[in-house]
Write a protein that holds these residues in place. Structure first.
Motif, PDB file in Angstrom:
ATOM      1  N   ASP A   3      25.303   3.224  23.590  1.00 31.92           N
ATOM      2  CA  ASP A   3      25.804   2.102  22.900  1.00 31.92           C
ATOM      3  C   ASP A   3      24.659   0.865  22.968  1.00 31.92           C
ATOM      4  OD1 ASP A   3      25.844   1.451  25.651  1.00 31.92           O
ATOM      5  OD2 ASP A   3      27.572   0.211  25.617  1.00 31.92           O
ATOM      6  N   ILE A   4      23.474   1.031  23.539  1.00 33.30           N
ATOM      7  CA  ILE A   4      22.429   0.590  23.442  1.00 33.30           C
ATOM      8  C   ILE A   4      21.519   1.085  22.394  1.00 33.30           C
ATOM      9  CG2 ILE A   4      20.276  -0.455  24.590  1.00 33.30           C
ATOM     10  CD1 ILE A   4      22.995  -1.182  25.690  1.00 33.30           C
ATOM     11  N   VAL A   5      21.169   0.281  21.081  1.00 36.19           N
ATOM     12  CA  VAL A   5      20.641   0.625  19.926  1.00 36.19           C
ATOM     13  C   VAL A   5      19.519   0.086  19.667  1.00 36.19           C
ATOM     14  CG1 VAL A   5      22.461   1.551  19.024  1.00 36.19           C
ATOM     15  CG2 VAL A   5      22.110  -0.753  18.405  1.00 36.19           C
ATOM     16  N   LEU A   6      18.454   0.424  18.870  1.00 37.67           N
ATOM     17  CA  LEU A   6      17.486  -0.095  18.343  1.00 37.67           C
ATOM     18  C   LEU A   6      17.564  -0.626  16.810  1.00 37.67           C
ATOM     19  CD1 LEU A   6      13.763   0.604  18.874  1.00 37.67           C
ATOM     20  CD2 LEU A   6      14.544  -0.187  16.576  1.00 37.67           C
ATOM     21  N   GLU A  14      12.234  -6.032  15.279  1.00 38.85           N
ATOM     22  CA  GLU A  14      13.270  -4.996  15.913  1.00 38.85           C
ATOM     23  C   GLU A  14      13.854  -5.414  17.155  1.00 38.85           C
ATOM     24  OE1 GLU A  14      10.394  -1.810  16.459  1.00 38.85           O
ATOM     25  OE2 GLU A  14      10.518  -1.085  14.411  1.00 38.85           O
ATOM     26  N   LEU A  15      15.295  -5.081  17.165  1.00 35.12           N
ATOM     27  CA  LEU A  15      15.988  -5.637  18.209  1.00 35.12           C
ATOM     28  C   LEU A  15      16.535  -4.586  18.881  1.00 35.12           C
ATOM     29  CD1 LEU A  15      18.141  -8.019  16.125  1.00 35.12           C
ATOM     30  CD2 LEU A  15      16.194  -8.706  17.312  1.00 35.12           C
ATOM     31  N   LEU A  16      16.522  -4.728  20.400  1.00 34.50           N
ATOM     32  CA  LEU A  16      17.489  -3.811  21.342  1.00 34.50           C
ATOM     33  C   LEU A  16      18.733  -4.538  21.608  1.00 34.50           C
ATOM     34  CD1 LEU A  16      15.109  -2.529  23.982  1.00 34.50           C
ATOM     35  CD2 LEU A  16      16.290  -1.029  22.297  1.00 34.50           C
ATOM     36  N   ALA A  17      19.912  -3.810  21.335  1.00 32.56           N
ATOM     37  CA  ALA A  17      21.142  -4.589  21.745  1.00 32.56           C
ATOM     38  C   ALA A  17      22.265  -3.650  22.122  1.00 32.56           C
ATOM     39  CB  ALA A  17      21.588  -5.475  20.514  1.00 32.56           C
ATOM     40  N   GLU A  24      27.442  -6.038  14.588  1.00 29.13           N
ATOM     41  CA  GLU A  24      27.845  -6.969  15.585  1.00 29.13           C
ATOM     42  C   GLU A  24      27.316  -6.470  17.051  1.00 29.13           C
ATOM     43  OE1 GLU A  24      32.064  -7.215  15.591  1.00 29.13           O
ATOM     44  OE2 GLU A  24      31.780  -9.191  14.567  1.00 29.13           O
ATOM     45  N   PHE A  25      26.476  -7.236  17.454  1.00 28.51           N
ATOM     46  CA  PHE A  25      25.674  -6.992  18.889  1.00 28.51           C
ATOM     47  C   PHE A  25      25.741  -7.756  19.974  1.00 28.51           C
ATOM     48  CE2 PHE A  25      23.662  -5.490  15.027  1.00 28.51           C
ATOM     49  CZ  PHE A  25      23.547  -4.149  14.919  1.00 28.51           C
ATOM     50  N   GLU A  26      25.807  -7.550  21.101  1.00 28.65           N
ATOM     51  CA  GLU A  26      25.768  -8.313  22.250  1.00 28.65           C
ATOM     52  C   GLU A  26      24.479  -7.981  23.399  1.00 28.65           C
ATOM     53  OE1 GLU A  26      29.511  -7.749  24.488  1.00 28.65           O
ATOM     54  OE2 GLU A  26      30.520  -8.798  23.094  1.00 28.65           O
ATOM     55  N   ASP A  27      24.097  -9.022  24.045  1.00 31.23           N
ATOM     56  CA  ASP A  27      23.047  -8.781  24.796  1.00 31.23           C
ATOM     57  C   ASP A  27      21.648  -8.353  24.151  1.00 31.23           C
ATOM     58  OD1 ASP A  27      24.356  -9.587  27.060  1.00 31.23           O
ATOM     59  OD2 ASP A  27      24.945  -7.389  27.566  1.00 31.23           O
ATOM     60  N   VAL A  28      21.498  -9.407  23.091  1.00 21.82           N
ATOM     61  CA  VAL A  28      20.403  -9.162  22.082  1.00 21.82           C
ATOM     62  C   VAL A  28      19.010  -9.206  22.469  1.00 21.82           C
ATOM     63  CG1 VAL A  28      19.726  -9.174  19.799  1.00 21.82           C
ATOM     64  CG2 VAL A  28      21.991  -9.098  20.271  1.00 21.82           C
ATOM     65  N   CYS A  29      17.966  -8.558  22.556  1.00 23.72           N
ATOM     66  CA  CYS A  29      16.609  -8.836  22.941  1.00 23.72           C
ATOM     67  C   CYS A  29      15.742  -8.410  21.590  1.00 23.72           C
ATOM     68  CB  CYS A  29      15.958  -7.819  23.870  1.00 23.72           C
ATOM     69  SG  CYS A  29      16.865  -8.143  25.633  1.00 23.72           S
TER      70      CYS A  29
END
Length: 79
Positions: A3-6, A14-17, A24-29
């Motif tokens: 469930d953690i995606v790039l 480029e996001l990791l979340a 829709e994403f949570e805890d986005v880096c």
């Protein structure tokens, strides 16, 4: 797939979340390139208060599973 995606955005970021849905994403880096071929991550929109980040689907270029090394770094931050 985890469930953690790039996520690659049309802007090139480029996001990791944690994926809650296709857009829709949570805890986005955000992934930050650093010298020597290394990568760093930092909270995306650190100055904003949000639980879920919704991205328009037309701004998402692709979503893939991150490499284990990147996933390990993400999990150090978000557990």
């Amino acid at each position: 797939m985890s469930d953690i995606v790039l996520v690659r955005l049309s802007t090139g970021e480029e996001l990791l979340a944690k994926a809650k849905s296709v857009n829709e994403f949570e805890d986005v880096c955000i992934i930050i390139p650093q010298g020597g071929g290394n990568l760093g991550i930092m909270q995306f929109l650190a100055y904003a208060s949000y639980k879920t980040l919704t991205v328009r689907e037309e701004h998402i270029m692709f979503i893939v599973e991150p490499k284990q090394e990147l996933l390990n770094e993400y999990q150090k931050v978000f557990g």
